[in-house]
Design an enzyme around this catalytic site. Sequence first.
Site, PDB file in Angstrom:
ATOM      1  N   ASP A 200      -3.171   7.904  -0.462  1.00 14.30           N
ATOM      2  CA  ASP A 200      -3.216   6.459  -0.641  1.00 14.30           C
ATOM      3  C   ASP A 200      -2.824   5.881   0.712  1.00 14.30           C
ATOM      4  O   ASP A 200      -1.656   5.943   1.105  1.00 14.30           O
ATOM      5  CB  ASP A 200      -2.237   6.012  -1.734  1.00 14.30           C
ATOM      6  CG  ASP A 200      -2.285   4.507  -1.987  1.00 14.30           C
ATOM      7  OD1 ASP A 200      -2.762   3.773  -1.103  1.00 14.30           O
ATOM      8  OD2 ASP A 200      -1.834   4.063  -3.062  1.00 14.30           O
ATOM      9  N   HIS A 201      -3.786   5.333   1.438  1.00 14.81           N
ATOM     10  CA  HIS A 201      -3.512   4.986   2.833  1.00 14.81           C
ATOM     11  C   HIS A 201      -2.427   3.916   2.967  1.00 14.81           C
ATOM     12  O   HIS A 201      -1.816   3.793   4.026  1.00 14.81           O
ATOM     13  CB  HIS A 201      -4.804   4.537   3.540  1.00 14.81           C
ATOM     14  CG  HIS A 201      -5.282   3.179   3.157  1.00 14.81           C
ATOM     15  ND1 HIS A 201      -6.128   2.959   2.100  1.00 14.81           N
ATOM     16  CD2 HIS A 201      -5.025   1.956   3.689  1.00 14.81           C
ATOM     17  CE1 HIS A 201      -6.383   1.664   1.988  1.00 14.81           C
ATOM     18  NE2 HIS A 201      -5.730   1.045   2.937  1.00 14.81           N
ATOM     19  N   HIS A 263      -2.251   0.987  -4.825  1.00 14.68           N
ATOM     20  CA  HIS A 263      -1.439   0.410  -3.755  1.00 14.68           C
ATOM     21  C   HIS A 263      -0.242  -0.377  -4.293  1.00 14.68           C
ATOM     22  O   HIS A 263       0.906  -0.160  -3.885  1.00 14.68           O
ATOM     23  CB  HIS A 263      -2.276  -0.528  -2.890  1.00 14.68           C
ATOM     24  CG  HIS A 263      -3.464   0.115  -2.265  1.00 14.68           C
ATOM     25  ND1 HIS A 263      -3.530   1.464  -1.991  1.00 14.68           N
ATOM     26  CD2 HIS A 263      -4.656  -0.400  -1.845  1.00 14.68           C
ATOM     27  CE1 HIS A 263      -4.695   1.740  -1.432  1.00 14.68           C
ATOM     28  NE2 HIS A 263      -5.384   0.636  -1.347  1.00 14.68           N
TER      29      HIS A 263
END
Length: 512
Positions: A200-201, A263
């Site tokens: 998950d960047h 996110h």
Amino acid sequence: MTAVAAPAHENPLIEGLERLPVHPTVLVIFGGTGDLAHRKLLPALYNLAHEGALPERFELIGIARREQDHSDFRAVARESIERFSRRKPNKDVLEGLLADMRYLPGRFDDDRVYARLKRTLAEFDDKAGQPLNRIFYLSTAPEFFPVIAGELGRTGLNQAERAETRIVIEKPFGYDLASARQLNAQVLEEFDESQVFRIDHYLGKETVQNLLAFRFANALFEPVWNRNFIDYIQITAAEDIGIGGRAGYYERAGALRDLVQNHMMQLLALLTMEPPTAFEANRLRDEKLKVLEAIVPPSTDEVAEMAVRAQYAAGVVGGVRVSGYREEDGVAPDSRTETYAALRLHVSNWRWAGVPFYLRTGKALARKVTEIVVTLKPVPHLALRSTGSVGVQANQIILTLQPDEGATIQLGAKIPGTGMRIRPVNMEFRYGTSFLSESPEAYERLILDAMRGDATLFTRNDEIEALWGIIDPILTAWREDTSSPIPQYPAGTEGPDEAKSLLAPRHRWNRL
């Protein structure tokens, strides 16, 4: 007499900056010609090379369906880096990175692709004189994740003698709880959990990681970080653009899957978890999991009271007229896909009982911002009132993740003059001005961590299922409701008025 250099730890200016060694590695990007590789992965690799962070022996292989040879792939990689790198490429560094880059064309279910991959990996091992660690990065459409994992297992590429093998899987990891469980089962048939890095960047962003430092490295905050002092918390991820040309993806996903499930819920977990006994991958992820399990999923009957969805209508963003969502190319005129989602959640544990958490995200809103606003309870005695005074307002701590990374603490202060008049003032910290340096891109940190085998900023299988377990009832309720009108909000505004119905008395959404 030979001079002996002082140990690095005796120099306070470089303490903490020492590079951890990375084992010689070959990175295989499935989907090597795709948009993510083009815009993020290849530029990130260049910047790691520029900083000397890549291992001394590093090899790169791209795999995709497009027919081209090694030189064509290198030319595309050069163009990607020159266009999207955060720094102007150095010719020598760039040439060194591109020199022996390889490309293997073919379908992801084609046995011949994996046979060629096995030969190429063996060639790199022979060239290095030692086995290289292997990282398989799945930068593809989600339907190929189980296909590639299965092929890697079937061909024996999921293990390597005297070397580590890891698989990095991009989001979305599943489409709902059932599909996430199925994908977990399929991947874990071929790889151990310790080999799987679900990316998950957002977790690679410096400001997200700074949530941990902000909370646990400052005695100023942790004593008030609980239900006794905090009134409510809101997390916002707003964008000022519409869906652009992504209708094909967005119609299947929607705002809830696109940002909230991953996110925003990760931000909530980092913001509310207990301090881990050590900042080690599993201990930190254990604490995140405890928080996620303390969020009681709503029943489908309760969804209408704790969640709001909406779509943007025609409006003006940044002085430019934009079409409504249903008027975008590729969107059905009767689409019920949400471009805006707002939730009210509660964490049912000792620290957070009774504190509402408000989450909102949306497209085509008034401005682009990702922020966390922590509103403390008002002071109990309001004697400081005077004509012309804004008044004593609740203190707020605002953590901004983008575009201007930093933190703001809002305090009440006296207005100069003879009277006791109060107004809010801000104490601000900004990354750019405090550190005089540009933060690395999230993918730089995450790729390097995957090469080092550090899974701290990656999501574990039980976390994935806990995240989907919270969101799944909302998706189910919205899917089953085929008759209620979808609220509309003009593009360029704060969002739908219906979102205010989630707020408790005296609570308000922070202005965009």
